[in-house]
Every structure is written in structure tokens, then in C-alpha cells.
Design an enzyme around this catalytic site. Structure first.
Site, PDB file in Angstrom:
ATOM      1  N   SER A  70     -12.170  -0.515   4.132  1.00 18.56           N
ATOM      2  CA  SER A  70     -12.013  -1.406   2.980  1.00 18.56           C
ATOM      3  C   SER A  70     -13.243  -2.302   2.794  1.00 18.56           C
ATOM      4  O   SER A  70     -13.985  -2.581   3.730  1.00 18.56           O
ATOM      5  CB  SER A  70     -10.790  -2.300   3.161  1.00 18.56           C
ATOM      6  OG  SER A  70      -9.644  -1.531   3.424  1.00 18.56           O
TER       7      SER A  70
HETATM    8  N1  SAH Z   1      -7.544  -0.704   7.160  1.00 23.15           N
HETATM    9  C1  SAH Z   1      -8.503   0.354   7.112  1.00 23.15           C
HETATM   10  C2  SAH Z   1      -8.621   0.972   5.736  1.00 23.15           C
HETATM   11  C3  SAH Z   1      -7.870   2.213   5.783  1.00 23.15           C
HETATM   12  S1  SAH Z   1      -7.857   3.293   4.392  1.00 23.15           S
HETATM   13  C4  SAH Z   1      -9.861  -0.073   7.621  1.00 23.15           C
HETATM   14  O1  SAH Z   1     -10.045  -1.273   7.872  1.00 23.15           O
HETATM   15  O2  SAH Z   1     -10.711   0.782   7.801  1.00 23.15           O
HETATM   16  C5  SAH Z   1      -6.134   3.662   4.440  1.00 23.15           C
HETATM   17  C6  SAH Z   1      -5.633   4.394   5.651  1.00 23.15           C
HETATM   18  O3  SAH Z   1      -4.226   4.529   5.507  1.00 23.15           O
HETATM   19  C7  SAH Z   1      -6.192   5.796   5.826  1.00 23.15           C
HETATM   20  O4  SAH Z   1      -6.786   5.932   7.072  1.00 23.15           O
HETATM   21  C8  SAH Z   1      -4.955   6.685   5.689  1.00 23.15           C
HETATM   22  O5  SAH Z   1      -4.995   7.823   6.517  1.00 23.15           O
HETATM   23  C9  SAH Z   1      -3.854   5.741   6.104  1.00 23.15           C
HETATM   24  N2  SAH Z   1      -2.514   6.099   5.646  1.00 23.15           N
HETATM   25  C10 SAH Z   1      -2.107   6.594   4.455  1.00 23.15           C
HETATM   26  N3  SAH Z   1      -0.776   6.761   4.434  1.00 23.15           N
HETATM   27  C11 SAH Z   1      -0.303   6.363   5.645  1.00 23.15           C
HETATM   28  C12 SAH Z   1       0.991   6.301   6.247  1.00 23.15           C
HETATM   29  N4  SAH Z   1       2.101   6.673   5.609  1.00 23.15           N
HETATM   30  N5  SAH Z   1       1.069   5.833   7.508  1.00 23.15           N
HETATM   31  C13 SAH Z   1      -0.026   5.435   8.197  1.00 23.15           C
HETATM   32  N6  SAH Z   1      -1.271   5.478   7.686  1.00 23.15           N
HETATM   33  C14 SAH Z   1      -1.415   5.931   6.422  1.00 23.15           C
END
Ligand code: SAH
Length: 221
Positions: A70
Site C-alpha cells: 500500500s
Molecule cells: N497490507 C499489505 C497490502 C496488501 S495488498 C502491505 O502492507 O503490503 C492486499 C493483500 O490482501 C494481498 O496480499 C492479497 O493476497 C490479500 N488478500 C486478498 N483477499 C484475502 C483474503 N480473503 N484473506 C487474506 N488475504 C487476502
């Protein structure tokens, strides 16, 4: 494991991080604990080396598997929004991704529980957090939409992937008086960043901002 310390100079230095924190303060982030966490967390270690020189730009960047780390401003804003509620000691994050948001949370609350559906991302995030000696972040692979029942209730729940509606399992796992911060809306469309405050009667909803997150995908991956 790659040597995570090798980027300790130039575009990845402390001064670069200080400047990022200053920019976030100029853009309205007021919580000094959050700004301090931004200052002390080496974001370049949470991404591919090839992108490390861009780590302190205020922008989202790819981390593989179609996912992104993010934008720092969004990380800071969501963390600050959680901390408006006190106590904010135990937080669940849904969507670990790179682990950067989890590390920032780890700097400002007591315990962080974070769930990611892609096992390779869990493995990488775990490695980074261990290397950085972040010991209060607990990771699990699975469907974060189910929350983390054994550790509930939480003071706060942070979603970093966008559902069209916040799953009911998560609504049940925040304590009364606690807060959920989540991007809500369709992929590719404008999503609302909402705060859902749990009261004795239900939830109070406040729109904090407009954001663009990857979608929350149901199932264990
Ligand atoms: N917080 C992260 C940003 C992640 S992007 C950072 O600081 O880098 C969003 C993430 O959510 C992705 O890695 C994706 O795989 C995950 N995601 C999507 N759906 C999900 C679910 N149902 N359960 C867990 N993770 C999920």
C-alpha cells in the site's frame, strides 16, 4: 535468504525515511507515534530489490502475485484512524501482503494478528518481520474474511483488501467500542475507506476517504 541489510545506503537511508514522514505530516497525518513508526520501518526491505529505490515515494508498488504494497499515506491514515479509538492494543489485519502495514501496526499497538491467503507472501513477510525483530506480529495463512476466531475479540480490525461489504465474521470479532477500518467497494471502481465503530446497538459508519485497493478474495487460495 537474501541479506536484508544490504540496502542501507543512499535512496534507502534514514534521511529518506525522515523525508517521507515529513511529507505525510504535511499531507495531514497528525499521530506522532504513526509518523515515528514510518520513520523507523525500512519500507524498502518489504519489496523486490529492483524497486527499492522507489520505496520512499508515496506510492503503491507491486509485490508479485498481482498484489501491491500500500501507499505510505494510506498505511499511515488507516493506522491513525484505528488509534483514534483507545485502548487499541490488539489489532487484526486482513491482507498481510508484504508485511509492511503489519510492521507499522506492530510499532504502535501491543499485538498484531495478520492473515494472508497467498502462502508465498506469508512466508516472505514472516522472514522480513523476523529479520527486523518485529516480535509482536503473528501471521497465519488463510481466508482473512473469516477473521481469527481464537484471538477475538479485537480492539480494531484493518482490511487492506477491499470487500464489497465487510464480512459478517469480521463484524463479530471486534469488541464493543472498537473500530473496523476498511476499503469497501468494487475492484477498479472508487472505494470508500470507512470506519465502522461498534456500539451497543450496531455499527456507526463514517467515510474517511476514497481509495483503490485490490479486492478481498474469498477462499483459502
Ligand atoms: N497490507 C499489505 C497490502 C496488501 S495488498 C502491505 O502492507 O503490503 C492486499 C493483500 O490482501 C494481498 O496480499 C492479497 O493476497 C490479500 N488478500 C486478498 N483477499 C484475502 C483474503 N480473503 N484473506 C487474506 N488475504 C487476502
Amino acid at each position: 535468504m537474501t541479506d536484508l541489510r544490504r540496502h542501507g545506503i543512499g535512496m534507502t537511508s534514514q534521511r529518506t525515511r525522515d523525508r517521507l514522514a515529513e511529507r505525510l505530516a504535511e499531507k495531514g497525518i497528525r499521530d506522532t507515534a504513526v509518523l515515528e513508526a514510518i520513520r523507523s520501518t525500512p519500507r524498502h526491505l518489504f519489496m523486490d530489490e529492483a524497486l527499492a529505490t522507489r520505496a520512499y515515494e508515496d506510492t503503491a508498488l507491486p509485490i508479485g502475485h498481482g498484489q501491491t504494497i500500500s501507499q505510505p499515506w494510506v498505511v499511515a491514515r488507516m493506522t491513525e484512524a484505528l488509534r483514534e479509538i483507545q485502548p487499541m492494543d490488539r489489532v487484526l489485519e486482513v491482507g498481510t501482503g508484504s508485511g509492511y502495514q503489519a510492521a507499522i501496526l506492530g510499532g504502535v499497538v501491543d499485538e498484531v494478528y495478520t492473515v494472508e491467503r497467498i502462502s508465498e507472501l506469508v512466508r516472505l513477510a514472516r522472514e522480513r518481520l523476523r529479520e527486523l525483530r518485529v516480535n509482536n506480529v503473528h501471521l497465519r495463512q488463510g481466508d482473512g474474511a473469516e477473521g481469527w476466531v481464537d484471538q477475538a475479540p479485537f480492539d480494531g480490525i484493518l482490511l487492506t483488501a477491499a470487500p464489497e461489504e465487510v464480512p459478517s465474521e469480521l463484524l463479530e470479532q471486534v469488541r464493543e467500542g472498537g473500530r473496523i477500518v476498511a476499503p469497501v467497494g468494487r475492484e477498479g471502481g472508487v472505494q470508500e475507506l470507512v470506519a465502522l465503530d461498534r456500539t451497543s446497538e450496531g455499527f456507526e459508519r463514517t467515510v474517511l476517504d476514497y481509495v483503490a485497493f485490490v479486492p478481498l478474495i474469498r477462499g483459502r487460495g
